[in-house]
Design a protein around this motif. Structure first.
Motif, PDB file in Angstrom:
ATOM      1  N   PRO A 134       0.813  -1.243   0.000  1.00  0.00           N
ATOM      2  CA  PRO A 134       0.000   0.000   0.000  1.00  0.00           C
ATOM      3  C   PRO A 134       0.839   1.283   0.000  1.00  0.00           C
ATOM      4  CG  PRO A 134      -0.855  -1.600   1.570  1.00  0.00           C
ATOM      5  CD  PRO A 134       0.468  -2.119   1.116  1.00  0.00           C
ATOM      6  N   ALA A 137       2.305   1.803  -3.429  1.00  0.00           N
ATOM      7  CA  ALA A 137       1.348   2.264  -4.429  1.00  0.00           C
ATOM      8  C   ALA A 137       1.239   3.777  -4.369  1.00  0.00           C
ATOM      9  CB  ALA A 137      -0.007   1.614  -4.187  1.00  0.00           C
ATOM     10  N   LYS A 138       1.210   4.309  -3.142  1.00  0.00           N
ATOM     11  CA  LYS A 138       1.141   5.772  -2.991  1.00  0.00           C
ATOM     12  C   LYS A 138       2.380   6.419  -3.586  1.00  0.00           C
ATOM     13  CE  LYS A 138      -1.917   6.659   0.864  1.00  0.00           C
ATOM     14  NZ  LYS A 138      -1.806   5.787   2.022  1.00  0.00           N
ATOM     15  N   THR A 323      -1.895  -3.402  -7.172  1.00  0.00           N
ATOM     16  CA  THR A 323      -2.529  -2.474  -6.241  1.00  0.00           C
ATOM     17  C   THR A 323      -3.328  -1.395  -6.947  1.00  0.00           C
ATOM     18  OG1 THR A 323      -0.506  -1.192  -6.220  1.00  0.00           O
ATOM     19  CG2 THR A 323      -0.793  -2.760  -4.435  1.00  0.00           C
ATOM     20  N   PRO A 348      -7.755  -0.593  -8.076  1.00  0.00           N
ATOM     21  CA  PRO A 348      -7.362  -0.542  -6.665  1.00  0.00           C
ATOM     22  C   PRO A 348      -8.127  -1.523  -5.778  1.00  0.00           C
ATOM     23  CG  PRO A 348      -7.732   1.646  -7.558  1.00  0.00           C
ATOM     24  CD  PRO A 348      -8.218   0.681  -8.581  1.00  0.00           C
ATOM     25  N   ARG A 349      -9.286  -2.013  -6.235  1.00  0.00           N
ATOM     26  CA  ARG A 349     -10.072  -2.877  -5.359  1.00  0.00           C
ATOM     27  C   ARG A 349      -9.732  -4.355  -5.517  1.00  0.00           C
ATOM     28  NH1 ARG A 349     -14.920  -0.853  -3.394  1.00  0.00           N
ATOM     29  NH2 ARG A 349     -16.036  -2.721  -3.995  1.00  0.00           N
ATOM     30  N   PHE A 351      -7.216  -6.073  -4.538  1.00  0.00           N
ATOM     31  CA  PHE A 351      -6.705  -6.640  -3.293  1.00  0.00           C
ATOM     32  C   PHE A 351      -7.843  -7.121  -2.395  1.00  0.00           C
ATOM     33  CE2 PHE A 351      -2.155  -5.698  -2.981  1.00  0.00           C
ATOM     34  CZ  PHE A 351      -1.792  -6.610  -2.016  1.00  0.00           C
TER      35      PHE A 351
ATOM     36  N   SER B 224     -13.277   2.291  -7.211  1.00  0.00           N
ATOM     37  CA  SER B 224     -12.503   2.653  -6.024  1.00  0.00           C
ATOM     38  C   SER B 224     -12.645   4.133  -5.683  1.00  0.00           C
ATOM     39  CB  SER B 224     -11.031   2.332  -6.247  1.00  0.00           C
ATOM     40  OG  SER B 224     -10.516   3.185  -7.249  1.00  0.00           O
TER      41      SER B 224
END
Lengths: 503, 332
Positions: A134, A137-138, A323, A348-349, A351, B224
């Motif tokens: 996570p 990813a940022k 991610t 992104p969802r 995961f 998302s």
């Protein structure tokens, strides 16, 4: 922490089912084959075999593809070392020290070093993936065009250390490489550049044609001219080589770990990729090393730097894909296309919604790395036979392999012609002592440097201030200035010392 | 020596016989492929070639063709290298190309001396939609086209127009951006990117403000909450995005754009070969696998058209592109 553990246990459950292990093993065998067969490479392997996976469940498909990819990457390094023909772009940098090692009769040691370094790089990167996905990813999303441009400048700066004996020659070769990188369709305007109306140049200069031409064919021409005076003795492969490679890696553990981190951080950035990462790691480690003059002549740390970083980077490239659903590498682009067909929604969802797929992929990364490693190491005695092939038999084969590699790039004769031209060019460069690697690096990094520079200027309304006002880009540019400074100061200091010693 | 002569005679006879085999085969009635059929993808691996590889897998799964299909990527020059390759296969029915709108835009915007008119139009397999997508992290309050237009006007007044990312230059993404500018009277700053992935990365990361793109590519980000769809450039609402209005609904009836997924064969191909390929593609398109595939990647495959009808449609499609490219000042 708890969710990581439960994720890992889910991943283990998925990966260690009999069928998935078998699929993984099959993928490793096929991948190694794709990596070893000249020109094909893991990327073509994945593209060709993708339709087969449409009948498998997504997690098995992903394990299959990951296996092909990891094993193919490992196989690519083997051809770099033994034949000086990189099986994949990301193994190109391994030619620089790997092949000279083989020529010195240390081929087995080179392959063992490559295998061990890539296992370490790949495994550490998988661990990084598990615990840091996570925040990574940022971090990946922080890089827009100006930041990427600054990163590219830093990459060139890392390579400042790679300058040959003459700085002028290095600059000439870099500029020539940048010029070659301009050939073809210009993304920013949609116009053809430097094609002289010739259709065959519309796709530009392909990186691998330049590499196999200059390294592979160029090398063959040089060897033919020299004649086969010095017969290279290849001692029998023994466990001593294996133990020696481990000892060397332990000795250079800081280099391996720092290049793994560097490779991973570059690989995570969507679009950067493992090829620049391996060149950056090589240049960076060379600049930092105590004996930069040994590099490029068959120095084992050179292989460690490129192989640990490219494996870390290709694992890192899975991070933005899983991610964020962003295809950060050519492989990820193929896999994302596959995911749509498997019925998954990349993004992104993923995961949260597809834990079986994601954790299966992560755990498979560990398993497949180890499988590919065992396979590669057990192949070494067989591979050493290749090096014992008489020169008169091996040379024509190398030329043919180089031409096939060229052809497969875009299934056209243009690329074959390019390979030949680069071969002749490589020969003359060697003869006149012009360094080849700055040109190769410029072809790899040139297009992205140009695009991101022009995108940034468009974004900034024409003002270059955008590179300074964005903090990441500002810091990276400062780092580059320092990196450029290292070889220059070193050169000055060396000269002073020589003068003092002479006096 | 005598034996050698005999061997030579036999060898000559064998070669002659081998040469005659294809001739005899050709005299058979209906056209059938005699060697593997090559599917040319004029783009890089990944992304656009999925559709070609899917056709390959369906043909293989149902054994629709006596010869295998082989997919090759001939990338470069915004699709022109692959198209030239197809045109050079003149008269050979064992090839077809799967192309996007670049078959139209690249000949219009560059000085290459060939176009889709030099190919044999085979089938319009599907159409892809475009939608205006905005970074919802950066602009949490912009939901409607009106709000977007207001925002765009405010930003241009400040001297920093909204930044629109898009794949390539003078291609569909830029054309749709021009369409939006002309329809609503706003001024946007188009930033060409290298690929759809490049656009996605910069949009989700907030480095650009908005883009026009195929809605399927952004489903994950919409779910998302990173990206919001404002309006679709389509006559009908996009399945899966039923809440997103269309441009005609909002009073801009002409601001629609559909992206081609078209199949082309080389020029001067035996009409029987074209007929054979048409039947083959029809069989593929009729399978449930194909329908499921299109639904997953949100393509509109409701009205496939073939041959001459497809060619006629291409003329209109070409004229539409030329009009917008001229209005945007991208071609003379």
């Amino acid at each position: 922490m708890l969710d990581i553990l439960s994720g890992l246990s889910l991943g283990i459950e998925v990966t260690f089912s009999t069928s998935n292990l078998l699929i993984g093993f099959l993928g490793v065998v096929l991948g190694m084959l794709f990596g070893l067969l000249p020109g094909l490479g893991p990327l073509n392997g994945v593209a060709i075999l993708l339709p087969i996976t449409f009948v498998l469940p997504p997690e098995s498909s992903m394990i299959f593809i990951a296996a092909i990819y990891y094993a193919g990457t490992a196989g690519g390094a083997i051809t770099s070392i033994t034949l000086n023909i990189p099986g994949t772009p990301m193994a190109a940098a391994t030619c620089m020290d790997g092949h000279p090692m083989a020529q010195k009769g240390k081929g087995a040691l080179a392959i063992f070093t490559a295998a061990n370094s890539s296992l370490i790089g790949g495994t550490l990167a998988c661990i990084g993936f598990v615990f840091l996905a996570p925040p990574l990813a940022k971090y990946a999303l922080m890089f827009g065009p100006p930041e990427f441009f600054a990163l590219m400048v830093a990459a060139f700066a890392c390579f400042g250390g790679l300058a040959g004996k003459s700085v002028t020659k290095t600059i000439i070769m870099t500029i020539f490489g940048l010029l070659l990188a301009c050939v073809g369709m210009d993304v920013m305007t949609g116009n053809a550049r430097l094609c002289f109306g010739y259709m065959g140049l519309f796709n530009g200069v392909t990186f691998l044609t330049a590499v196999v031409g200059m390294f592979g064919i160029g090398e063959v021409l040089t060897t033919i001219e020299k004649g086969i005076k010095a017969k290279i003795i290849h001692p029998k492969v023994t466990w001593k080589d294996y133990v020696e490679s481990l000892r060397l890696i332990y000795k250079h553990k800081i280099l391996v770990i720092s290049d793994t981190i560097l490779g991973f951080l570059v690989g995570v950035l969507p679009g950067a990729g493992a090829t620049p990462a391996s060149f950056m790691a090589y240049g960076f480690s060379k600049s930092m090393s105590k004996d930069p003059k040994e590099w490029g002549k068959g120095h084992a740390p050179g292989v460690m730097a490129t192989e640990s970083s490219n494996h870390a980077a290709s694992t890192g490239a899975f991070v933005p894909m899983v991610t964020l659903g962003i295809p950060g590498s050519p492989l990820a682009a193929i896999v994302l296309g596959g995911m749509l067909i498997w019925g998954l929604v990349p993004g992104p969802r993923l995961f949260i919604e597809q834990p079986r797929f994601v954790w299966g992929l992560i755990v498979a990364g560990f398993v497949v790395n180890i499988l590919a490693y065992i396979f590669e190491v057990s192949l070494v005695p067989l591979l050493m036979k290749v090096l014992k092939t008489p020169f008169t038999v091996l040379t024509p084969l190398i030329v043919i392999f180089c031409l096939i590699t060229g052809y497969v790039q875009n299934f056209g004769m243009m690329e074959v012609v390019q390979t030949l031209i680069f071969g002749v060019l490589g020969y003359f460069c060697k003869k006149t002592d012009y360094p080849v690697s700055p040109l190769i690096l410029a072809i790899v990094l040139g297009p992205m440097t140009e695009w991101t520079f022009r995108q940034s200027l468009l974004q900034g309304g024409g003002s270059p201030m955008i590179f300074v006002t964005h903090p990441i880009s500002f810091v990276l540019l400062l780092v580059s200035v320092v990196l450029y400074g290292i070889p220059i100061t070193r050169g000055i200091l060396d000269r002073r010392r020589e003068k003092r010693e002479a006096a | 020596m005598k034996h050698l002569k005999q061997i030579r005679v036999i060898a000559f006879g064998l070669v002659l016989a081998l040469c005659l085999v294809p001739l005899m085969a050709q005299s058979a009635q209906a056209w059938e492929p005699k060697k593997p059929v090559t599917v040319v993808i004029p783009y890089a691996r990944g992304g656009a070639d999925v559709i070609g590889r899917f056709i390959q897998s369906v043909v293989g799964k149902y054994d629709l063709c006596p010869q295998p299909l082989v997919v090759i990527n001939k990338e470069g020059g915004s699709g022109s290298v692959g198209m030239k390759y197809l045109i050079d296969r003149k008269g050979d029915g064992h090839y077809f190309m799967v192309s996007l709108s670049s078959a139209i835009t690249t000949p219009l915007t560059t000085n290459i001396n060939f176009s889709w008119r030099d190919c044999t139009p085979l089938c319009r397999a599907a159409l892809d939609r475009h939608a205006l997508c905005i970074s919802s992290k950066k602009y949490p309050d912009v939901y409607s086209l009106d709000q977007f237009v207001k925002l765009a006007k405010e930003m241009s007044a400040k001297g920093t127009p909204l930044q629109m990312g898009g794949t390539g230059s003078k291609q569909e993404d830029e054309i749709v951006t021009i369409m939006l500018e002309k329809a609503t009277g706003i001024d946007l700053r188009y930033i060409p990117m290298t690929s759809g992935g490049d656009v996605a990365k910069n949009l989700v990361g907030g480095h650009i403000d908005a883009t026009v793109n195929n809605p399927s590519e952004f489903l994950g980000y919409v779910l998302s909450g990173d990206v919001r769809l404002i309006v679709a450039f389509d006559k009908q609402r996009v399945p899966g995005y039923i809440n997103v209005p269309t441009m005609p609904e909002l009073g801009y009836p002409d601001a629609t754009y559909q992206m081609l997924r078209g199949l082309f064969m080389p020029p001067d191909v035996d009409p029987e070969a074209v007929q054979y390929m048409t039947e083959l593609i029809k069989k593929v398109i009729e399978t449930q696998d194909w329908k499921d595939f299109l639904a997953r990647i949100m393509l509109d495959g409701s009205e496939p058209i073939y041959g001459a009808e497809f060619g006629k449609w291409l003329e209109e499609y070409d004229a539409m592109h030329a009009k917008y490219l001229k209005e945007g000042g991208l071609i003379q």
